[in-house]
Every structure is written in structure tokens, then in C-alpha cells.
Design an enzyme around this catalytic site. Structure first.
Site, PDB file in Angstrom:
ATOM      1  N   SER A  96      -9.161   3.150  -7.165  1.00 28.66           N
ATOM      2  CA  SER A  96      -8.122   3.147  -6.126  1.00 28.66           C
ATOM      3  C   SER A  96      -6.770   2.695  -6.657  1.00 28.66           C
ATOM      4  O   SER A  96      -5.765   2.803  -5.949  1.00 28.66           O
ATOM      5  CB  SER A  96      -8.545   2.225  -4.971  1.00 28.66           C
ATOM      6  OG  SER A  96      -8.775   0.908  -5.453  1.00 28.66           O
ATOM      7  N   HIS A 115      -9.943  10.180  -5.981  1.00 29.32           N
ATOM      8  CA  HIS A 115      -9.918   8.980  -5.141  1.00 29.32           C
ATOM      9  C   HIS A 115     -10.236   9.332  -3.693  1.00 29.32           C
ATOM     10  O   HIS A 115      -9.402   9.895  -2.969  1.00 29.32           O
ATOM     11  CB  HIS A 115      -8.540   8.313  -5.240  1.00 29.32           C
ATOM     12  CG  HIS A 115      -8.417   7.079  -4.395  1.00 29.32           C
ATOM     13  ND1 HIS A 115      -7.219   6.667  -3.847  1.00 29.32           N
ATOM     14  CD2 HIS A 115      -9.346   6.174  -3.979  1.00 29.32           C
ATOM     15  CE1 HIS A 115      -7.420   5.568  -3.144  1.00 29.32           C
ATOM     16  NE2 HIS A 115      -8.692   5.255  -3.216  1.00 29.32           N
ATOM     17  N   GLU A 128      -7.218  12.002  -3.204  1.00 33.03           N
ATOM     18  CA  GLU A 128      -6.163  12.066  -4.210  1.00 33.03           C
ATOM     19  C   GLU A 128      -6.770  12.545  -5.526  1.00 33.03           C
ATOM     20  O   GLU A 128      -7.740  11.963  -6.014  1.00 33.03           O
ATOM     21  CB  GLU A 128      -5.524  10.692  -4.417  1.00 33.03           C
ATOM     22  CG  GLU A 128      -4.650  10.234  -3.269  1.00 33.03           C
ATOM     23  CD  GLU A 128      -4.041   8.869  -3.521  1.00 33.03           C
ATOM     24  OE1 GLU A 128      -2.827   8.714  -3.293  1.00 33.03           O
ATOM     25  OE2 GLU A 128      -4.779   7.947  -3.944  1.00 33.03           O
TER      26      GLU A 128
END
Length: 721
Positions: free
Chosen positions: A440, A461, A473
């Protein structure tokens, strides 16, 4: 173009075929994967329906699609976007109503053979048919999602659907925009029959023959009568109005009328289906479409819909993705277990590894719980449940990875641990295998620093909870190959997510933009504002939860770690709230996961703000500020950091920021996104307010260079408005 004189005529968006007394309307939009309605297609359909009325050689109409796994995905959103004048929008709805009414009024039966998505205007067209049959296929989905675009069904959907399936079921479908598979549609009476995909057209023709024998009416015994209570809800005005009031009350608990007017006007339109004449009901529906099309909410929601579609088509690299047929997940914690369940859900065999047997069992229980819930809601059959369960295998060693196409790492957020995990797994996987980290905040380049194949390392992510959050992501490291990025991007789409490709940097995009917001909330708490005041200010702004409640959901220990990474990378701009987080974690408060955070929890649900958390924040004493002041500090901090991300090239364009913030943080969709909101406020106003805050609160608010340049150039994030 057309070929007149034969049995086939090709028109705009469909072809007309006549054989054996059956007129087939075969939708096949050229150059597109989906079939859509537009003005030219509606005009052509109207001509066909008008001409058919006078034809004695046609005994029935079959509506179908030439595209496998497709029926009609609705109205072309570009045409909806082009409507800005309320009168023109209402007239457009009336034209569509007229076309579908012409089909409904024909003296011969019609059947819609639904072999794929049947949404929006596509379902409204099917509703105008005498009968509907759907393929028993996962590709089939039926729904009226218009409220999700800030409008309502305008081609008769609010009038025909409640008459067909009853008032409560129609309200549920229209007000939520939910989609039904074929079996659920059959149970509701939305379709009259389902058939195996290979026999869909054959069964549709048999159904058409039955309807023709019944002189255009629904064959006896095909459609069960509505229960007495459902009929009473429609027939008895006081009961009907009570149902509508209950629907409005339930809607008010989800969204406000000012921010999301569409569901409220949809309730009014549905009510009109049973008040006065049928013509009046259709007229009210069209008028309400015009009223909604001009709202900023509709414009923003339609823009977000289009932007999500655009991001799914563009991975930002010129490379073909590799197909992921087998996958592995390393780490069976909350995220790893969730990712494994999602892969299995999509039919991808997944090998789940953890060093702890109890973690593997917990991950399997989590997956089992999600699937059992689907079975209880009849969204999954027991057989399908068993099949999905078999897609997950577990291990505590390094066996079973020789044939995987992709490995997703979801171990503890520690650089040394991630590097070691990567080093070990590379020895047990083929050269082609992609290694995706669910980190993260840690840079992908750092994770891949010691890799044998750094070109195969990428960030993927996911957000928690994995099965609900729609954003992923995709992080491209400096040495990540275009093919690897394209593969991760394509997998995210296959898993039902919207991917946003971001450049490798600490915190990536969402956490980097979110951290100043959370820090500002923590600063306000330390200044003496109450937990309720801080959080309610942002829920009033439109956020689904306040920043302190969000910190509890993220985990206070996780937030502390991410804050440390970002502060180390970007300095004091990312600081200010770490002392509060340190005090909370030191007191054993980890948030919702252990039932103690800024809020107290019982059975996983917050029961109220915890006064002891205020004490730990070290506030000098109670303080009050207007909600608008709190909103300004928290929201402007995000806008400023988003501008810095654009300066740094973390993403290519404002659209990626806005989609990511809406899907990843719940930034109010009706505002269109963080930077569209900045445009609405006015960039000069944003810069002026940031400057004032920098002078009074500190340099963290000093406007980004990009914002100052935009003021000088009189520019907007979105020049088109």
C-alpha cells in the site's frame, strides 16, 4: 445500407430478416463489442414497426443479437451526454417512448431473446415485447441502471416494470440500479422463460409460436398471477402511497435529495404509473428525465461512468497482456485471503500460501462465508459454490508454483520481508511469471531491487474489503516491462475492478492524497474538536464515512506505518498526526479489527465515539468550529496534494485522480471527483484559500506550483467543463 428485394435489410445498428412469418430484428452495432441504441437506431426501429403493422405475411417479431453474449447494453452514453437542454431531453425520451409503444401496440406477438447484457433502454425495449426469454448464462444481466447516471429510465421503464413485476420489486431495481442474472429475473417474472444458450433462439421461436396461437396474448399458464398482496399494493391507493413513502424514507437513509435527486424523482414517476391515465404517466416520466439531465449530479455521474470505461481501455502502454490462467497468493491475511477468494470467484485456480495453518483456515472460512451468503440470496447455486471452493488450494511450503502465470504477494508491509519473499518465489516459478505486490505504500522499485527478473515485478494494490472496493492501483516500477503492466491491468478488469495505472512512488496515488486529509483530521482532534464534529463535517460533505472512522477501518497500526513511509519520503507536508496515532497504538487501539479505536465497537459495528480517544489526542480543551471550516482544511489539503502528484507525474491526467479518489476513498460521486470539485469551486478560489491557510496554519497548505500556474494561465483541470 440496405439490400431490398431479398429477405434481409441492414439498417442502423441492426438488420431485419423475414423468414417463415417471423420478422427477426438482429442487433449488430458495427465496429463495437456491444450493441447500443442511438437516435438513428430508434428511427429505423420505428419505421420497421410502422411498416410491420400493415404486413399480413408477418405473424411474430423476434428481437435478438448477432453478437455472442450480448443483447442491448442500453442507450449510447455519448448521446445522453450531448443532451443539456431539459426540453430537448424530455422530447428525446418521448421519441423513445413512441418507438417502444409502436412495438407494444402491434397486433402480433413479439419476443426478446436475451443472450447477454440487457440494460437501460435495452431492457425498456424488451419490456415493450409480449414475452422475454433469457439464456441461462453468466453473460446475461438485466437492469435499469439509470439512477447511477443521475437520471431515470425514460423510455417507459418506470411505467412498464412495476406493472410487470409488482411495485416493491420494481422500486428495488430502479432505485438501486442493480442487475439480475437470468434465474433471478425469472423468479421475479421479469423474463418468462430461461433456456440453455445454445437453444435460446429455438426456444424463443417456440414461445413466439405459442403467443401467436394465443392471438398475441401471453400463453395461458406461462406467467403466474401476482400474489394478492402485490396486487393490493397497486390497486389500493392508500397502501400504494404507503409503499412509495417507505421507499422514499429508505432512499433518504442512503442519499440526500439535494445531492442525488434521481431516485426521488424515479419514485414520483413510478407512482404516476398508477395515478391517472397511461399517457399521463409516460408524459411525467419524460418530463422528469428533462429535469434531471441538466443537473450537475447527472453530468458528474455520467462523466465518471465514461471515465471508468476509458481507463479500462487504456493501460498506458503499447503491449499485449498475457492471459492469467493460474495464480498464486502469498499471505493469507485479510487482504491475501480476499484476493484469493476474488480470483476463485472469477474461475482462476489459485494457490494460497501462508506459514501459519490458522491463517489459511481463516482465509478459507472468509471465502466460504462470502459464497454461502451468495447461495442464501440465490445468486449462486450449491453446485457453483462447490466449484468455486475447489479453485482454492492451500500450502505452507513452496510447492505448486511451477505453472502459475502470476503471483500476488500480500505479506506484512515490511520491505525486507517482501524482498525475501520475492527472492524465494522466483526460484519456484517460471521466467514468464508476473510478481505483483499488494503493497500500500512501499515503492515497487525498492521491492524489486534484488529481483532476478525486475521487469516482471509490478504493483497491484487492492483496497479493503477486496470483494467490494472497485479500484485497483497498477504500479509501474522504473524497470517494469510494458507487457507486465498490461497483464496486471487486464487481470484487474477480469476481476471486475477499475484499474488506474500510476508511476512508482511512496504511497502511490490514493494513500498519498489521502494522508494529508487524515493528518488534518488528527490535527483538528488534537486542537480540541470532537470526533463527531470532525467526522460529521465530512459525511455532510458527502463522504461515506468520516476520516477518523476511516482510520479505524484501515487499522491504526497500518495508518501509522503508511504515515511513517510518506513522511520519510515527503517531509512535514505528510506529518502532524503521527503523535495521535502513536498514542492510540501504544494504548492498544488498532481500530475496528480489535474493537478499540476512535470509536467503540460491538460485533464489528461502531457503537459511538470513544471519549478516551480524545484524551489520548492531547487536546487542550473542547473547541468548536463551523463544519465548513473543517471541510475546507481537510478537502483543500487533498486538492493540493493531488496537484503535486500531477506535477510529479504520478498519473498522467486529472481524470485518473478523480476516478481513483471516488472508487478508492468514496469521494462524493455527485461532485465528480476531487479535481472536478476544484474546478467547480474555482481554481483561483482554491489558491486564495490555501494561501490564507498557509499563513494561519502552516506551510503544508502552501499552494502547489501547478495550481499557481493555472491561476496565472486562467486554466482549469477540465477545460471542457
Amino acid at each position: 445500407m440496405s439490400r431490398v428485394g431479398g429477405e434481409t435489410v441492414v439498417l442502423s445498428g441492426f438488420r431485419r430478416e423475414t423468414e417463415g412469418g417471423v420478422l427477426r430484428i438482429v442487433f449488430d452495432r458495427p465496429g463495437d463489442k456491444v450493441n447500443l441504441l442511438d437516435a438513428r437506431t430508434l428511427e429505423a426501429l420505428e419505421r420497421v414497426f410502422t411498416e410491420t403493422r400493415g404486413r399480413e405475411d408477418v405473424t411474430g417479431i423476434l428481437l435478438t443479437s448477432a453478437k455472442p453474449g450480448m443483447f442491448l447494453a442500453g442507450m449510447d452514453v455519448e448521446e445522453i451526454t450531448s443532451l443539456t437542454d431539459p426540453f430537448a431531453a424530455s422530447e428525446g425520451a418521448r421519441r423513445g417512448q413512441k418507438v417502444f409503444a409502436a412495438l407494444e401496440a402491434l397486433p402480433i406477438p413479439s419476443v426478446a431473446a436475451i443472450g447477454g447484457p440487457c440494460l437501460g433502454g435495452g431492457l425498456e425495449l424488451a419490456l415493450a415485447c409480449t414475452l422475454r426469454i433469457a439464456a441461462d448464462d453468466p453473460a446475461v444481466s438485466l437492469g435499469l441502471p439509470e439512477v447511477q447516471l443521475g437520471i431515470l429510465p425514460g423510455f417507459g421503464g418506470t411505467q412498464r416494470l412495476p406493472r410487470l413485476i409488482g411495485l416493491p420489486a420494481a422500486l428495488d431495481l430502479i432505485l438501486t440500479g442493480k442487475r439480475l442474472d437470468a434465474k433471478r429475473a425469472l423468479r421475479l417474472g421479469l423474463v418468462d422463460r430461461i433456456a440453455p444458450p445454445a437453444y435460446l433462439e429455438r426456444e424463443a421461436l417456440a414461445l413466439l409460436a405459442q403467443a401467436a396461437a394465443a392471438r398475441g396474448r401471453v400463453p395461458r399458464g406461462l406467467r403466474r398471477p401476482r400474489p394478492l398482496l402485490e396486487r393490493a399494493m397497486v390497486a389500493i391507493p392508500p397502501l400504494r402511497r404507503a409503499i412509495l413513502r417507505k421507499a422514499e424514507s429508505a432512499t433518504a437513509k442512503r442519499v440526500s435529495r439535494a445531492d442525488y435527486p434521481a431516485p426521488y424523482l424515479a419514485i414520483r414517476s413510478i407512482g404516476a404509473a398508477f395515478e391517472g391515465s397511461e399517457a399521463r404517466g409516460f408524459d411525467i416520466e419524460a418530463g422528469l428525465v428533462g429535469e434531471l439531465i441538466a443537473t450537475s449530479t447527472s453530468k458528474n455521474l455520467i462523466w465518471l461512468f465514461k471515465s471508468q470505461g476509458a481507463l479500462k481501455k487504456d493501460a498506458g502502454v503499447q503491449a499485449a497482456p498475457r492471459k492469467v490462467r493460474r495464480a498464486a497468493v502469498l499471505g493469507a491475511g485479510i487482504m491475501g485471503g480476499g484476493i484469493a477468494q476474488l480470483l476463485a470467484e472469477r474461475g482462476i485456480p489459485v494457490r494460497l500460501k501462508d506459514v501459519r495453518q490458522e491463517a489459511l483456515l481463516a482465509a478459507l472460512r472468509h471465502a466460504e462465508g462470502l459464497w454461502r451468503k451468495q447461495v442464501s440470496r440465490k445468486r449462486l447455486s450449491p453446485r457453483e459454490h462447490q466449484q468455486r471452493r475447489e479453485f482454492i488450494s492451500t500450502t505452507m511450503d513452496d510447492t505448486g508454483f511451477a505453472h502459475v502465470d502470476l503471483v500476488i504477494e500480500a505479506v506484512v508491509e515490511d520491505l525486507a520481508v517482501k524482498q525475501k519473499v520475492l527472492s524465494v518465489i522466483e526460484e519456484h516459478t517460471p521466467d514468464r511469471t508476473v510478481f505483483a505486490s499488494n503493497t500500500s505504500s512501499l515503492p515497487i522499485g525498492d521491492i524489486a531491487a534484488r529481483a532476478m527478473r525486475p521487469e516482471r515485478v509490478v504493483g497491484l494494490h487492492f483496497f479493503n474489503p477486496v470483494h467490494r472496493m472497485p479500484l485497483v492501483e497498477v504500479i509501474a516500477g522504473a524497470r517494469t516491462s510494458p507487457e507486465t503492466v498490461a497483464t496486471a491491468h487486464a487481470l484487474a478488469i477480469e476481476l471486475g475492478k477499475t484499474p488506474v495505472v500510476v508511476r512508482d512512488s511512496p504511497g502511490f496515488l490514493v494513500n498519498r492524497v489521502l494522508m494529508p486529509y487524515m493528518n488534518e483530521a488528527l490535527r483538528l482532534l488534537a486542537e480540541g474538536l470532537s470526533i463527531d464534529a470532525v467526522d460529521s463535517a465530512m459525511t455532510a460533505f458527502g463522504m461515506p464515512v468520516g476520516p477518523l472512522a476511516l482510520l479505524d477501518q484501515v487499522g491504526l497500526d497500518t495508518a501509522r506505518h503508511v504515515a511513517g513511509v510518506l513522511q520519510g519520503a515527503f517531509g512535514r507536508r505528510m506529518g502532524g498526526g503521527e503523535s495521535v496515532l502513536e498514542a492510540m497504538v501504544a494504548d492498544g487501539r488498532l481500530g475496528a479489527k480489535n474493537g478499540r479505536g476512535f470509536y467503540r465497537y460491538r460485533d464489528g459495528e461502531a457503537t459511538g465515539a470513544d471519549p478516551d480517544a480524545i484524551r489520548l489526542a492531547g487536546a487542550p480543551g473542547p473547541r468548536q468550529l463551523p463544519p465548513e471550516t473543517l471541510q475546507e482544511r481537510m478537502v483543500l489539503s487533498m486538492i493540493n496534494e493531488a496537484a503535486v502528484c500531477l506535477e510529479d507525474g504520478v498519473v498522467r491526467e486529472p481524470r485518473e485522480v478523480d476516478v481513483a479518489m471516488v472508487l478508492g476513498t468514496g469521494f462524493p460521486p455527485f461532485r465528480g471527483g476531487l479535481l472536478r470539485h476544484a474546478d467547480a469551486v474555482g481554481v483561483p478560489v482554491v489558491v486564495d484559500r490555501l494561501t490564507r491557510l498557509a499563513d494561519s496554519q502552516g506551510e503544508r497548505f502552501r499552494p502547489a506550483g501547478l495550481l499557481r500556474d493555472m491561476v496565472r494561465l486562467q486554466a482549469r483541470f477540465y477545460p471542457e467543463g
